[in-house]
Design a protein around this motif. Structure first.
Motif, PDB file in Angstrom:
ATOM      1  N   ASN A 183       6.447  30.089  -9.374  1.00 43.49           N
ATOM      2  CA  ASN A 183       6.782  31.349  -8.698  1.00 43.49           C
ATOM      3  C   ASN A 183       7.731  31.093  -7.519  1.00 43.49           C
ATOM      4  O   ASN A 183       8.832  30.602  -7.704  1.00 43.49           O
ATOM      5  N   ARG A 184       7.296  31.365  -6.301  1.00 46.68           N
ATOM      6  CA  ARG A 184       8.181  31.206  -5.134  1.00 46.68           C
ATOM      7  C   ARG A 184       8.255  29.762  -4.628  1.00 46.68           C
ATOM      8  O   ARG A 184       8.997  29.462  -3.693  1.00 46.68           O
ATOM      9  N   PHE A 185       7.471  28.890  -5.241  1.00 44.81           N
ATOM     10  CA  PHE A 185       7.397  27.504  -4.791  1.00 44.81           C
ATOM     11  C   PHE A 185       8.127  26.592  -5.772  1.00 44.81           C
ATOM     12  O   PHE A 185       7.924  26.695  -6.980  1.00 44.81           O
ATOM     13  N   SER A 186       8.948  25.724  -5.232  1.00 43.18           N
ATOM     14  CA  SER A 186       9.628  24.749  -6.084  1.00 43.18           C
ATOM     15  C   SER A 186       9.745  23.439  -5.319  1.00 43.18           C
ATOM     16  O   SER A 186       9.611  23.408  -4.095  1.00 43.18           O
ATOM     17  N   VAL A 187       9.966  22.367  -6.076  1.00 36.56           N
ATOM     18  CA  VAL A 187      10.101  21.070  -5.427  1.00 36.56           C
ATOM     19  C   VAL A 187      11.471  20.495  -5.729  1.00 36.56           C
ATOM     20  O   VAL A 187      12.120  20.843  -6.709  1.00 36.56           O
ATOM     21  N   ASN A 188      11.895  19.598  -4.839  1.00 39.14           N
ATOM     22  CA  ASN A 188      13.083  18.784  -5.073  1.00 39.14           C
ATOM     23  C   ASN A 188      12.589  17.343  -5.118  1.00 39.14           C
ATOM     24  O   ASN A 188      12.292  16.740  -4.080  1.00 39.14           O
ATOM     25  N   PHE A 189      12.443  16.832  -6.332  1.00 35.92           N
ATOM     26  CA  PHE A 189      11.891  15.508  -6.546  1.00 35.92           C
ATOM     27  C   PHE A 189      13.026  14.529  -6.765  1.00 35.92           C
ATOM     28  O   PHE A 189      13.797  14.653  -7.729  1.00 35.92           O
ATOM     29  N   GLN A 190      13.150  13.586  -5.867  1.00 34.72           N
ATOM     30  CA  GLN A 190      14.179  12.549  -5.963  1.00 34.72           C
ATOM     31  C   GLN A 190      13.455  11.211  -6.078  1.00 34.72           C
ATOM     32  O   GLN A 190      13.075  10.613  -5.065  1.00 34.72           O
ATOM     33  N   LYS A 191      13.275  10.745  -7.307  1.00 35.49           N
ATOM     34  CA  LYS A 191      12.435   9.566  -7.519  1.00 35.49           C
ATOM     35  C   LYS A 191      13.020   8.309  -6.884  1.00 35.49           C
ATOM     36  O   LYS A 191      12.299   7.526  -6.273  1.00 35.49           O
ATOM     37  N   ALA A 232       0.839  -1.190   0.000  1.00 37.52           N
ATOM     38  CA  ALA A 232       0.000   0.000   0.000  1.00 37.52           C
ATOM     39  C   ALA A 232       0.877   1.244   0.000  1.00 37.52           C
ATOM     40  O   ALA A 232       1.967   1.247   0.562  1.00 37.52           O
ATOM     41  N   GLN A 233       0.365   2.248  -0.667  1.00 37.46           N
ATOM     42  CA  GLN A 233       1.119   3.497  -0.710  1.00 37.46           C
ATOM     43  C   GLN A 233       0.974   4.247   0.600  1.00 37.46           C
ATOM     44  O   GLN A 233      -0.098   4.244   1.208  1.00 37.46           O
ATOM     45  N   THR A 234       2.056   4.866   1.015  1.00 38.64           N
ATOM     46  CA  THR A 234       2.014   5.737   2.187  1.00 38.64           C
ATOM     47  C   THR A 234       2.744   7.025   1.868  1.00 38.64           C
ATOM     48  O   THR A 234       3.638   7.056   1.021  1.00 38.64           O
ATOM     49  N   VAL A 235       2.335   8.066   2.548  1.00 36.29           N
ATOM     50  CA  VAL A 235       2.965   9.371   2.390  1.00 36.29           C
ATOM     51  C   VAL A 235       3.323   9.876   3.781  1.00 36.29           C
ATOM     52  O   VAL A 235       2.453   9.921   4.652  1.00 36.29           O
ATOM     53  N   THR A 236       4.569  10.246   3.982  1.00 38.56           N
ATOM     54  CA  THR A 236       5.041  10.650   5.297  1.00 38.56           C
ATOM     55  C   THR A 236       5.560  12.075   5.278  1.00 38.56           C
ATOM     56  O   THR A 236       6.427  12.418   4.465  1.00 38.56           O
ATOM     57  N   GLN A 237       5.033  12.865   6.167  1.00 34.33           N
ATOM     58  CA  GLN A 237       5.554  14.213   6.388  1.00 34.33           C
ATOM     59  C   GLN A 237       6.075  14.241   7.821  1.00 34.33           C
ATOM     60  O   GLN A 237       5.297  14.179   8.761  1.00 34.33           O
ATOM     61  N   SER A 292       9.435  18.670   4.101  1.00 34.26           N
ATOM     62  CA  SER A 292       9.824  17.337   3.635  1.00 34.26           C
ATOM     63  C   SER A 292       8.613  16.435   3.394  1.00 34.26           C
ATOM     64  O   SER A 292       7.585  16.562   4.059  1.00 34.26           O
ATOM     65  N   CYS A 293       8.786  15.535   2.442  1.00 38.44           N
ATOM     66  CA  CYS A 293       7.762  14.531   2.159  1.00 38.44           C
ATOM     67  C   CYS A 293       8.446  13.308   1.568  1.00 38.44           C
ATOM     68  O   CYS A 293       9.263  13.433   0.646  1.00 38.44           O
ATOM     69  N   THR A 294       8.132  12.163   2.104  1.00 36.26           N
ATOM     70  CA  THR A 294       8.597  10.919   1.491  1.00 36.26           C
ATOM     71  C   THR A 294       7.381  10.033   1.256  1.00 36.26           C
ATOM     72  O   THR A 294       6.359  10.169   1.917  1.00 36.26           O
ATOM     73  N   TYR A 295       7.509   9.148   0.302  1.00 43.91           N
ATOM     74  CA  TYR A 295       6.385   8.289  -0.025  1.00 43.91           C
ATOM     75  C   TYR A 295       6.905   6.900  -0.339  1.00 43.91           C
ATOM     76  O   TYR A 295       8.094   6.700  -0.602  1.00 43.91           O
ATOM     77  N   ASP A 296       6.005   5.966  -0.300  1.00 41.02           N
ATOM     78  CA  ASP A 296       6.377   4.588  -0.566  1.00 41.02           C
ATOM     79  C   ASP A 296       5.410   4.033  -1.600  1.00 41.02           C
ATOM     80  O   ASP A 296       4.197   4.074  -1.400  1.00 41.02           O
ATOM     81  N   THR A 297       5.937   3.532  -2.686  1.00 39.55           N
ATOM     82  CA  THR A 297       5.101   2.949  -3.720  1.00 39.55           C
ATOM     83  C   THR A 297       5.925   2.020  -4.585  1.00 39.55           C
ATOM     84  O   THR A 297       7.145   2.177  -4.692  1.00 39.55           O
TER      85      THR A 297
END
Lengths: 114, 117
Positions: free
Chosen positions: B62-70, B1-6, B22-27
Motif C-alpha cells: 500500500n503506502r509503504f515501500s522499501v528501497n533495498f540495496q543489497k 556479528a550482525q548489526t542494524v543501524t538506524q 533509513s536503515c543499514t545493516y552489516d552481515t
C-alpha cells in the motif's frame, strides 16, 4: 482471537522479589521468543525456544529463567528482581511456512521494579 | 556479528507528504530477511513490510515501500501520503536462520516518526 497474549500487562514489584510473566500463542507456531525493550526503546532478544527446546540464550543474567511447558507457552521467571530489570518484556512467535518468517508479538509486559 | 543501524533517532513529516526512514545493516550472510516494524504508543509491535534478500524487486505494501540495496546493505522505508496514524517508532530488523525452524532477529535502535497535522 488474540494471537500472542501475555499476562500480566503491567507488573510493579519491589527489589528482591521473584515474578513470572506468562506468554501463550494460538497460532500453532513452533518457535517462541522473549525480548527486552529498555527505556531507550532498544529491543534485544533474550531467549528463543523451538518445540520446547532452548535454541537462543543471549547474555542474560541467570536470574532469568524461561520455561516452555509446551510449544504454545513460554513463560519467563525472574528471581531477585533488580532496578535494572525495569523494562517492557515482549513475547513473540514465528513459524517458517511458505517463506513467511515474520514474528508476531504479544502486547508486552511493563515491569517496574521499585 | 550482525548489526542494524538506524541513523535517524527522530523525524517528522507533514500529513499527506512522503518520508523516508533509513536503515543499514552489516552481515556476511547471503540469505536473510529484512523487516520494518511499527510500534505506536499502544506499544504493540506491528509488521509493516518484509523483504527477502534473494529478491531484487523492492517490496511494497500500500503506502509503504522499501528501497533495498543489497550491495550497499541498505534497507530504507518510504511512507507515502503520511497519515496521523503513522505516528510511531519504526524498527528495522534483520533476520537470519539459527537452526532449522529458529531464526534470530536483530533490531535497530528505532526511528521515532511524528506525523504533523
Amino acid at each position: 482471537d488474540t494471537a500472542v497474549s501475555q499476562t500480566p500487562k503491567y507488573l510493579v514489584t519491589q527489589m528482591g522479589n521473584d515474578k513470572s510473566i506468562k506468554c501463550e500463542q494460538n497460532l500453532g507456531h513452533d518457535t517462541m521468543y522473549w525480548y527486552k525493550q529498555d527505556s531507550k526503546k532498544f529491543l534485544k532478544i533474550m531467549f528463543s525456544y523451538n518445540n520446547k527446546e532452548l535454541i537462543i540464550n543471549e547474555t542474560v543474567p541467570n536470574r532469568f529463567s524461561p520455561k516452555s511447558p509446551d510449544k504454545a507457552h513460554l513463560n519467563l521467571h525472574i528471581n531477585s528482581l533488580e532496578l535494572g530489570d525495569s523494562a517492557v518484556y515482549f513475547c513473540a512467535s514465528s513459524q517458517a511456512v511458505k517463506y513467511v518468517y515474520e514474528q508476531y508479538f504479544g502486547p508486552g509486559t511493563r515491569l517496574t521494579v521499585t | 556479528a550482525q548489526t542494524v543501524t538506524q541513523s535517524q533517532p527522530e523525524m517528522s513529516v507533514q500529513e499527506a507528504e512522503t518520508v523516508t526512514l533509513s536503515c543499514t545493516y552489516d552481515t556476511s550472510e547471503s540469505n536473510y530477511y529484512l523487516f520494518w516494524y511499527k510500534q505506536p504508543p499502544s506499544r504493540q509491535m506491528i509488521l509493516v513490510i518484509r523483504q527477502e534478500a534473494y529478491k531484487q524487486q523492492n517490496a511494497t505494501e500500500n503506502r509503504f515501500s522499501v528501497n533495498f540495496q543489497k550491495a550497499a546493505k541498505s534497507f530504507s522505508l518510504k511512507i507515502s501520503d503520511s497519515q496521523l496514524g503513522d505516528t510511531a517508532m519504526y524498527f528495522c530488523a534483520f533476520m537470519k536462520q539459527v537452526t532449522s525452524g529458529t531464526y534470530k532477529y536483530i533490531f535497530g535502535t528505532g526511528t521515532r516518526l511524528k506525523v504533523l497535522a
